[in-house]
Write a protein that holds these residues in place. Sequence first.
Motif, mmCIF file in Angstrom:
data_model
loop_
_atom_site.group_PDB
_atom_site.id
_atom_site.type_symbol
_atom_site.label_atom_id
_atom_site.label_comp_id
_atom_site.label_asym_id
_atom_site.label_seq_id
_atom_site.Cartn_x
_atom_site.Cartn_y
_atom_site.Cartn_z
ATOM 1 N N MET A 1 -14.677 49.686 72.371
ATOM 2 C CA MET A 1 -13.906 50.693 73.070
ATOM 3 C C MET A 1 -12.588 50.966 72.351
ATOM 4 N N VAL A 2 -11.865 49.949 71.992
ATOM 5 C CA VAL A 2 -10.605 50.129 71.267
ATOM 6 C C VAL A 2 -10.873 50.721 69.890
ATOM 7 N N ASN A 4 -13.313 52.741 69.038
ATOM 8 C CA ASN A 4 -13.602 54.167 69.205
ATOM 9 C C ASN A 4 -12.323 54.972 69.410
ATOM 10 N N PHE A 5 -11.403 54.425 70.186
ATOM 11 C CA PHE A 5 -10.120 55.100 70.415
ATOM 12 C C PHE A 5 -9.350 55.257 69.107
ATOM 13 N N ILE A 6 -9.327 54.228 68.305
ATOM 14 C CA ILE A 6 -8.631 54.281 67.017
ATOM 15 C C ILE A 6 -9.294 55.293 66.089
ATOM 16 N N ILE A 7 -10.621 55.339 66.095
ATOM 17 C CA ILE A 7 -11.324 56.321 65.270
ATOM 18 C C ILE A 7 -10.986 57.735 65.724
ATOM 19 N N TRP A 8 -10.940 57.983 67.021
ATOM 20 C CA TRP A 8 -10.556 59.302 67.538
ATOM 21 C C TRP A 8 -9.151 59.674 67.066
ATOM 22 N N ILE A 9 -8.240 58.721 67.105
ATOM 23 C CA ILE A 9 -6.860 58.976 66.673
ATOM 24 C C ILE A 9 -6.823 59.333 65.185
ATOM 25 N N VAL A 10 -7.524 58.558 64.367
ATOM 26 C CA VAL A 10 -7.528 58.796 62.913
ATOM 27 C C VAL A 10 -8.194 60.132 62.591
#
Length: 83
Positions: A1-2, A4-10
Motif C-alpha cells: 500500500m505504501v 503504491n502511494f509512493i509510485i503514484w507520487i513519483v
Amino acid sequence: MVQNFIIWIVVGAIAGWLAGMVVKGGGFGLIGDIVVGIVGAVIAGWLLPQLGVALGSGFVAAVIDAFIGAVILLVIIKLVKRV
C-alpha cells in the motif's frame, strides 16, 4: 500500500513536470507537478480505454499515460482561462 502511494507520487511528479514543460514551458513546483500528474493519470485512465488505446503496463507506460492525461488537462485549463 505504501509502495503504491509512493509510485503514484513519483509518476505524478514526472508526468506533471513533463506536461508543464510541454504546455507551459515550465513546471508548477513539486506539489503542483504531482497534482497535475495524478489528475492527468485519472483522466488518461478513463479516456484512453474509451478510445481503444492501450500502452501496456509498467512504470514507463504509467508515466506516458499520466503525461498524456496531464497535457490534456493543461490544454483544457489554458483554453478555459482564455475565455
